[in-house]
Design an enzyme around this catalytic site. Structure first.
Site, PDB file in Angstrom:
ATOM      1  CG  ASP A  97    -100.335 -29.851 -51.932  1.00 34.49           C
ATOM      2  OD1 ASP A  97    -101.124 -29.083 -51.365  1.00 34.49           O
ATOM      3  OD2 ASP A  97    -100.709 -30.725 -52.742  1.00 34.49           O
ATOM      4  CD  GLU A 119    -102.218 -35.243 -48.839  1.00 34.34           C
ATOM      5  OE1 GLU A 119    -101.969 -34.166 -49.420  1.00 34.34           O
ATOM      6  OE2 GLU A 119    -103.371 -35.613 -48.575  1.00 34.34           O
ATOM      7  CD  GLU A 133    -101.396 -26.132 -55.299  1.00 32.72           C
ATOM      8  OE1 GLU A 133    -100.999 -26.122 -56.495  1.00 32.72           O
ATOM      9  OE2 GLU A 133    -102.263 -25.342 -54.880  1.00 32.72           O
ATOM     10  CG  HIS A 205    -109.803 -24.700 -55.674  1.00 40.72           C
ATOM     11  ND1 HIS A 205    -110.277 -25.953 -55.432  1.00 40.72           N
ATOM     12  CD2 HIS A 205    -108.536 -24.689 -55.219  1.00 40.72           C
ATOM     13  CE1 HIS A 205    -109.340 -26.676 -54.829  1.00 40.72           C
ATOM     14  NE2 HIS A 205    -108.263 -25.930 -54.703  1.00 40.72           N
ATOM     15  NE  ARG A 207    -102.814 -19.433 -55.874  1.00 45.89           N
ATOM     16  CZ  ARG A 207    -103.000 -18.124 -55.730  1.00 45.89           C
ATOM     17  NH1 ARG A 207    -102.755 -17.299 -56.718  1.00 45.89           N
ATOM     18  NH2 ARG A 207    -103.419 -17.630 -54.575  1.00 45.89           N
ATOM     19  CG  HIS A 238    -111.809 -21.705 -53.604  1.00 48.25           C
ATOM     20  ND1 HIS A 238    -111.126 -20.566 -53.259  1.00 48.25           N
ATOM     21  CD2 HIS A 238    -111.150 -22.733 -53.021  1.00 48.25           C
ATOM     22  CE1 HIS A 238    -110.084 -20.887 -52.501  1.00 48.25           C
ATOM     23  NE2 HIS A 238    -110.080 -22.204 -52.337  1.00 48.25           N
TER      24      HIS A 238
HETATM   25  C1  UD1 Z   1    -104.859 -22.840 -51.696  1.00 41.72           C
HETATM   26  C2  UD1 Z   1    -103.790 -23.913 -51.858  1.00 41.72           C
HETATM   27  C3  UD1 Z   1    -104.327 -25.097 -52.653  1.00 41.72           C
HETATM   28  C4  UD1 Z   1    -105.593 -25.634 -52.031  1.00 41.72           C
HETATM   29  C5  UD1 Z   1    -106.589 -24.515 -51.861  1.00 41.72           C
HETATM   30  C6  UD1 Z   1    -107.720 -25.108 -51.115  1.00 41.72           C
HETATM   31  C7  UD1 Z   1    -101.569 -22.934 -52.068  1.00 41.72           C
HETATM   32  C8  UD1 Z   1    -100.475 -22.585 -52.982  1.00 41.72           C
HETATM   33  N1  UD1 Z   1    -102.680 -23.382 -52.631  1.00 41.72           N
HETATM   34  O1  UD1 Z   1    -105.237 -22.350 -52.965  1.00 41.72           O
HETATM   35  O2  UD1 Z   1    -103.354 -26.120 -52.673  1.00 41.72           O
HETATM   36  O3  UD1 Z   1    -106.124 -26.607 -52.901  1.00 41.72           O
HETATM   37  O4  UD1 Z   1    -106.013 -23.436 -51.109  1.00 41.72           O
HETATM   38  O5  UD1 Z   1    -108.862 -24.390 -51.157  1.00 41.72           O
HETATM   39  O6  UD1 Z   1    -101.415 -22.793 -50.879  1.00 41.72           O
HETATM   40  N2  UD1 Z   1    -110.415 -16.596 -49.872  1.00 41.72           N
HETATM   41  C9  UD1 Z   1    -111.314 -16.012 -49.006  1.00 41.72           C
HETATM   42  N3  UD1 Z   1    -111.686 -16.729 -47.896  1.00 41.72           N
HETATM   43  C10 UD1 Z   1    -111.243 -17.975 -47.625  1.00 41.72           C
HETATM   44  C11 UD1 Z   1    -110.327 -18.578 -48.540  1.00 41.72           C
HETATM   45  C12 UD1 Z   1    -109.915 -17.865 -49.645  1.00 41.72           C
HETATM   46  O7  UD1 Z   1    -111.769 -14.909 -49.216  1.00 41.72           O
HETATM   47  O8  UD1 Z   1    -111.645 -18.562 -46.617  1.00 41.72           O
HETATM   48  C13 UD1 Z   1    -109.969 -15.836 -51.079  1.00 41.72           C
HETATM   49  C14 UD1 Z   1    -109.019 -14.683 -50.699  1.00 41.72           C
HETATM   50  O9  UD1 Z   1    -109.256 -13.583 -51.552  1.00 41.72           O
HETATM   51  C15 UD1 Z   1    -107.646 -15.294 -50.978  1.00 41.72           C
HETATM   52  C16 UD1 Z   1    -107.967 -16.133 -52.206  1.00 41.72           C
HETATM   53  O10 UD1 Z   1    -109.255 -16.697 -51.955  1.00 41.72           O
HETATM   54  O11 UD1 Z   1    -106.658 -14.312 -51.218  1.00 41.72           O
HETATM   55  C17 UD1 Z   1    -106.973 -17.231 -52.518  1.00 41.72           C
HETATM   56  O12 UD1 Z   1    -106.698 -18.076 -51.399  1.00 41.72           O
HETATM   57  P1  UD1 Z   1    -105.380 -18.999 -51.439  1.00 41.72           P
HETATM   58  O13 UD1 Z   1    -105.251 -19.789 -50.201  1.00 41.72           O
HETATM   59  O14 UD1 Z   1    -104.205 -18.152 -51.803  1.00 41.72           O
HETATM   60  O15 UD1 Z   1    -105.784 -19.975 -52.607  1.00 41.72           O
HETATM   61  P2  UD1 Z   1    -104.926 -20.894 -53.538  1.00 41.72           P
HETATM   62  O16 UD1 Z   1    -103.469 -20.593 -53.423  1.00 41.72           O
HETATM   63  O17 UD1 Z   1    -105.537 -20.827 -54.876  1.00 41.72           O
HETATM   64  N1  UDP Z   2    -115.123 -29.330 -49.129  1.00 39.42           N
HETATM   65  C1  UDP Z   2    -115.937 -28.737 -48.159  1.00 39.42           C
HETATM   66  N2  UDP Z   2    -116.861 -27.823 -48.561  1.00 39.42           N
HETATM   67  C2  UDP Z   2    -117.025 -27.456 -49.840  1.00 39.42           C
HETATM   68  C3  UDP Z   2    -116.171 -28.048 -50.828  1.00 39.42           C
HETATM   69  C4  UDP Z   2    -115.237 -28.968 -50.431  1.00 39.42           C
HETATM   70  O1  UDP Z   2    -115.823 -29.044 -46.974  1.00 39.42           O
HETATM   71  O2  UDP Z   2    -117.889 -26.623 -50.134  1.00 39.42           O
HETATM   72  C5  UDP Z   2    -114.095 -30.287 -48.695  1.00 39.42           C
HETATM   73  C6  UDP Z   2    -113.945 -31.559 -49.495  1.00 39.42           C
HETATM   74  O3  UDP Z   2    -114.748 -32.593 -48.983  1.00 39.42           O
HETATM   75  C7  UDP Z   2    -112.471 -31.893 -49.332  1.00 39.42           C
HETATM   76  C8  UDP Z   2    -111.826 -30.526 -49.170  1.00 39.42           C
HETATM   77  O4  UDP Z   2    -112.871 -29.616 -48.869  1.00 39.42           O
HETATM   78  O5  UDP Z   2    -112.214 -32.610 -48.135  1.00 39.42           O
HETATM   79  C9  UDP Z   2    -111.096 -30.130 -50.405  1.00 39.42           C
HETATM   80  O6  UDP Z   2    -110.634 -28.835 -50.254  1.00 39.42           O
HETATM   81  P1  UDP Z   2    -110.225 -27.926 -51.481  1.00 39.42           P
HETATM   82  O7  UDP Z   2    -110.990 -28.333 -52.683  1.00 39.42           O
HETATM   83  O8  UDP Z   2    -110.327 -26.515 -50.990  1.00 39.42           O
HETATM   84  O9  UDP Z   2    -108.677 -28.236 -51.638  1.00 39.42           O
HETATM   85  P2  UDP Z   2    -107.854 -29.406 -52.351  1.00 39.42           P
HETATM   86  O10 UDP Z   2    -108.396 -30.718 -51.948  1.00 39.42           O
HETATM   87  O11 UDP Z   2    -107.961 -29.173 -53.825  1.00 39.42           O
HETATM   88  O12 UDP Z   2    -106.453 -29.162 -51.894  1.00 39.42           O
END
Ligand code: UD1
Ligand code: UDP
Length: 412
Positions: A97, A119, A133, A205, A207, A238
């Site tokens: 999602d 999924e 999502e 984490h 939004r 995160h």
């Molecule tokens: C996204 C997903 C959410 C998922 C989450 C998992 C969408 C709409 N949301 O969250 O469903 O649960 O990822 O973690 O797609 N950043 C880094 N390095 C990384 C990752 C993130 O610096 O490796 C920072 C960056 O500044 C980035 C920000 O985090 O711009 C947000 O990342 P983003 O993927 O947009 O997060 P969400 O949309 O909150």
């Molecule tokens: N996870 C990980 N390292 C961490 C925190 C979580 O590998 O420091 C794993 C966790 O076991 C799960 C996944 O990341 O499988 C969840 O990802 P996240 O919380 O980013 O996204 P969501 O599940 O909310 O979409």
């Protein structure tokens, strides 16, 4: 050769698609498989690629600092379109999602390439929770030709929306395939924690929790650490700057609260196995922790994953400071309440979801000798798998709302 392009971009998608990529590699005589990462996440994605030894064929590298879903959508639709032009796949596989998921499915649709959604069918029926999502998965299901529903409940959601039954198969969730793989790898956690304490493992984490809800959650966690001196809290934070700021300002400087960078999946699962309780707003953790018998408190007002709530291992508690503190306190001080939630249950999979997904694809498109695989049934999950305990089937009473008023919303 049947050409399959698998697309993912964030940590959770990578964890849940890694077993699918591995399964595809078992069918090299029938399938040409390529992997495209959007890198909606950069560091957190690369951690997962390293654990599962995946080397992507295409890397769109779209992540920018503090990106919006709009930024990601624009970059992914354009980038995937180029990859489709280069590879001309017969099927695109997406997961879950995220904005990567929805945008990749849209790009494939524009080129009339069929999409398989892994999924599929999870719903809260509330377009703003989780945001964005819920809408991403509704749109992805509408764009998809094949729907791999992890549970019967998710299949029923799709049927209610008029999705053709022939396009849906119940496979179990691939996260249990990934967990089975990783939990079976030997080794102890390396993260330094205060010695001899019960571990509360935290992730948050989402939004929709930015701002006041996340501040409330962090304050409640600090209260928990102050109230229970035999507890340590570990929160791998995160990388989203909105989350980093709040977590470090409220939780920093406490001697039993450890804030770390995101941990590799291997290390995180090791810590999960030794944890006492899990407090999270994550989706994937609501599926993993129950199969390891860890009680989960969910920091949301509703969940799209009612199965473990109904089985009693997961409780949706919302984001109010007092409620989060009270629910943590109950589990940390009342042994009977703890034991009631610590029963291992496995409604989400038996470790064979990827096998079913690829078997269904090959049979649907008329490749190979394999017939359509049998569907996942939770009771089959009682077969032991390495490091993943399994157990009771779900009881049908819904108890999924943060206010305790009944189950997660099941109809709009
Ligand atoms: C996204 C997903 C959410 C998922 C989450 C998992 C969408 C709409 N949301 O969250 O469903 O649960 O990822 O973690 O797609 N950043 C880094 N390095 C990384 C990752 C993130 O610096 O490796 C920072 C960056 O500044 C980035 C920000 O985090 O711009 C947000 O990342 P983003 O993927 O947009 O997060 P969400 O949309 O909150
Ligand atoms: N996870 C990980 N390292 C961490 C925190 C979580 O590998 O420091 C794993 C966790 O076991 C799960 C996944 O990341 O499988 C969840 O990802 P996240 O919380 O980013 O996204 P969501 O599940 O909310 O979409």
């Amino acid at each position: 050769m049947f050409r399959i392009l698998t697309v993912f971009g964030t940590r959770p998608e990578a964890i849940k698609m890694a077993p699918v990529v591995a399964e595809l590699s078992q069918h090299g005589s029938l399938v040409e498989s390529r992997v495209c990462v959007t890198a909606q996440h950069r560091e957190m994605l690369d951690q997962v690629l390293a654990v599962f030894g995946i080397e992507p064929d295409y890397d769109l590298d779209v992540m920018t600092e503090d990106q919006t879903p709009g930024d990601v959508t624009a970059a992914v639709v354009t980038g995937i379109d180029r990859v489709l032009a280069d590879f001309s796949p017969d099927l695109v596989l997406v997961h879950g999602d995220t904005t990567t998921t929805m945008s990749a499915a849209l790009a494939a649709f524009y080129r009339k390439v069929p999409v398989g959604h892994v999924e599929a069918g999870l719903r809260t029926h509330d377009r703003y929770f989780p945001f964005p999502e819920e809408m991403n998965r509704v749109l992805t299901d509408a764009l998809s030709t094949l729907h791999f529903a992890p549970t019967l409940r998710s299949k029923e959601n799709l049927l209610r929306e008029g999705v053709s039954p022939d396009s849906i198969s119940v496979t179990g969730n691939t996260v249990i395939d990934a967990l089975t793989d990783v939990a079976g790898r030997a080794g102890l956690p390396e993260t330094e924690l205060p010695e001899g304490k019960r571990l509360v493992l935290v992730t948050a984490h989402r939004r929709e929790n930015f701002g006041r809800p996340l501040e409330n959650i962090c304050r409640a966690l600090r209260d928990v650490a102050d109230r229970f001196t035999d507890v340590s809290i570990l929160y791998p934070v995160h990388l989203n700057p909105n989350v980093q700021r709040t977590a470090s300002s409220i939780l920093g400087g406490h001697d039993r609260i450890v804030l770390t960078d995101p941990l590799s999946y291997l290390e995180f699962v090791r810590l999960l196995k030794v944890s006492h309780i899990v407090v999270t707003d994550s989706g994937g953790l609501q599926e993993e922790a129950p199969s390891l018998g860890k009680p989960v408190l969910v920091l949301r007002r509703e969940t799209e994953r009612p199965e473990a709530v109904e089985a009693g291992t997961v409780r949706v508690v919302g984001t109010e400071r007092e409620t989060v503190l009270n629910e943590c306190s109950r589990l940390l001080s009342d042994d009977a309440a703890y034991e009631e939630m610590a029963e291992a249950v496995n409604p989400y999979g038996d470790g064979r979801a990827s096998e079913r997904i690829i078997g269904t694809i090959l049979s649907h498109f008329g490749h190979g000798e394999v017939g359509r695989p049998s569907e996942f049934e939770p009771r089959q999950a009682n077969a032991p798998s390495p490091g993943v305990r399994s157990g009771a089937a779900a009881d049908p009473t819904p108890r999924g709302r943060a206010d305790g008023s009944g189950g997660p919303r099941c109809s709009s």
